[in-house]
Design a protein around this motif. Structure first.
Motif, short mmCIF file in Angstrom:
data_model
loop_
_atom_site.label_atom_id
_atom_site.label_comp_id
_atom_site.label_asym_id
_atom_site.label_seq_id
_atom_site.Cartn_x
_atom_site.Cartn_y
_atom_site.Cartn_z
N ILE A 119 -3.19 9.46 -6.40
CA ILE A 119 -3.48 8.14 -6.98
C ILE A 119 -2.53 7.86 -8.14
O ILE A 119 -1.97 6.77 -8.24
CB ILE A 119 -4.96 8.06 -7.42
CG1 ILE A 119 -5.87 8.10 -6.18
CG2 ILE A 119 -5.22 6.81 -8.24
CD1 ILE A 119 -7.33 8.33 -6.47
N VAL A 129 -3.05 3.58 -1.77
CA VAL A 129 -3.42 2.81 -2.97
C VAL A 129 -2.65 1.49 -2.93
O VAL A 129 -1.43 1.48 -2.73
CB VAL A 129 -3.06 3.58 -4.26
CG1 VAL A 129 -3.41 2.77 -5.49
CG2 VAL A 129 -3.75 4.94 -4.28
N GLY A 135 -7.58 0.84 -8.98
CA GLY A 135 -7.23 2.09 -8.32
C GLY A 135 -8.30 2.64 -7.40
O GLY A 135 -8.18 3.76 -6.91
N THR A 167 0.99 -2.18 -11.09
CA THR A 167 -0.43 -2.10 -11.40
C THR A 167 -1.19 -1.85 -10.11
O THR A 167 -0.79 -2.33 -9.04
CB THR A 167 -0.97 -3.41 -12.04
OG1 THR A 167 -0.68 -4.50 -11.16
CG2 THR A 167 -0.34 -3.67 -13.38
N THR A 168 -2.26 -1.09 -10.21
CA THR A 168 -3.08 -0.85 -9.02
C THR A 168 -4.08 -1.98 -8.88
O THR A 168 -4.56 -2.52 -9.86
CB THR A 168 -3.83 0.49 -9.10
OG1 THR A 168 -4.57 0.54 -10.30
CG2 THR A 168 -2.87 1.66 -9.04
N SER A 169 -4.37 -2.32 -7.66
CA SER A 169 -5.36 -3.36 -7.40
C SER A 169 -6.73 -2.70 -7.39
O SER A 169 -6.87 -1.52 -7.09
CB SER A 169 -5.00 -4.02 -6.07
OG SER A 169 -6.02 -4.01 -5.18
N LYS A 192 0.88 -1.17 0.00
CA LYS A 192 0.00 0.00 0.00
C LYS A 192 0.92 1.23 0.00
O LYS A 192 1.75 1.39 0.89
CB LYS A 192 -0.91 0.04 1.22
CG LYS A 192 -1.88 1.21 1.18
CD LYS A 192 -2.81 1.24 2.36
CE LYS A 192 -3.81 0.11 2.28
NZ LYS A 192 -4.83 0.17 3.32
N VAL A 229 -0.80 -1.40 -4.57
CA VAL A 229 -0.08 -1.54 -5.84
C VAL A 229 0.64 -2.88 -5.85
O VAL A 229 1.27 -3.27 -4.86
CB VAL A 229 0.95 -0.40 -6.01
CG1 VAL A 229 1.70 -0.54 -7.33
CG2 VAL A 229 0.27 0.96 -5.92
N LYS A 267 1.86 4.57 -8.04
CA LYS A 267 2.65 3.56 -8.75
C LYS A 267 4.13 3.94 -8.74
O LYS A 267 5.00 3.10 -8.51
CB LYS A 267 2.18 3.40 -10.19
CG LYS A 267 0.85 2.71 -10.34
CD LYS A 267 0.50 2.59 -11.81
CE LYS A 267 -0.88 2.06 -12.04
NZ LYS A 267 -1.20 1.97 -13.46
#
Length: 167
Positions: free
Chosen positions: A62, A141, A123, A118-120, A50, A143, A66
């Motif tokens: 946001i 976020v 996002g 990549t965001t889970s 996170k 990731v 990443k």
């Protein structure tokens, strides 16, 4: 004729505002203000973390998450939490300075860092992961970072030594 001039002016203003937005996002990158906590063990070769990111606008936080997650994996590592083991950084502390041009290009807006993060949940942010702190926001976020691919990319660029080379 006046319409053409008006369209050109609108186009220039649009370009200026886009560049300004990216400059501001890159300023956030230059400061590297974030906190990382492990969330879970990802699939083999990935870390699920996170990324808590600070920014004046939540959308920027946001987008920046990443970058922050990848930056942390490369240069800071993270501590253990609950049953998730901590990890050492991939590179030593001098690498960021020694390879400044490489990392400036790597972390630019739309840069290579995106190949590894990549965001889970597309996002989306959980209610407890969105906080107003003073005049800015702190946004968490989740990731997923492909550490094995990131390591290979950094090895191929001669930023870090290959695991088979030893220490």
């Amino acid at each position: 004729m006046k319409l053409n001039y008006l369209l050109i002016i609108i186009f220039i203003i649009t370009l200026s505002s886009c560049g300004s937005s990216n400059r501001k996002l890159n300023n956030d990158t230059d400061q590297w203000r974030y906190e990382i906590e492990p969330v879970n063990v990802g699939t083999q070769g990935t870390y699920l973390v996170k990324a808590w990111t600070y920014a004046k606008k939540p959308e920027k936080a946001i987008k920046q998450a990443k970058k922050n997650a990848v930056h942390c994996i490369i240069f800071r590592g993270f501590s253990s939490k609950n049953r998730v083991s901590g990890q050492k950084p991939l590179a030593d502390s001098n690498s960021e300075i020694e390879h400044k041009a490489f990392f400036k290009e790597f972390f630019k807006e739309g840069g290579r860092y995106l190949k590894f993060a990549t965001t889970s949940n597309d996002g989306s942010i959980a209610p407890g992961d969105f906080r107003k702190v003073g005049k800015e926001y702190k946004v968490g976020v989740i990731v997923s970072v492909s550490v094995s691919q990131l390591r290979k990319d950094l090895e191929d660029a001669n930023i870090i030594k290959k695991l088979s080379a030893g220490f």
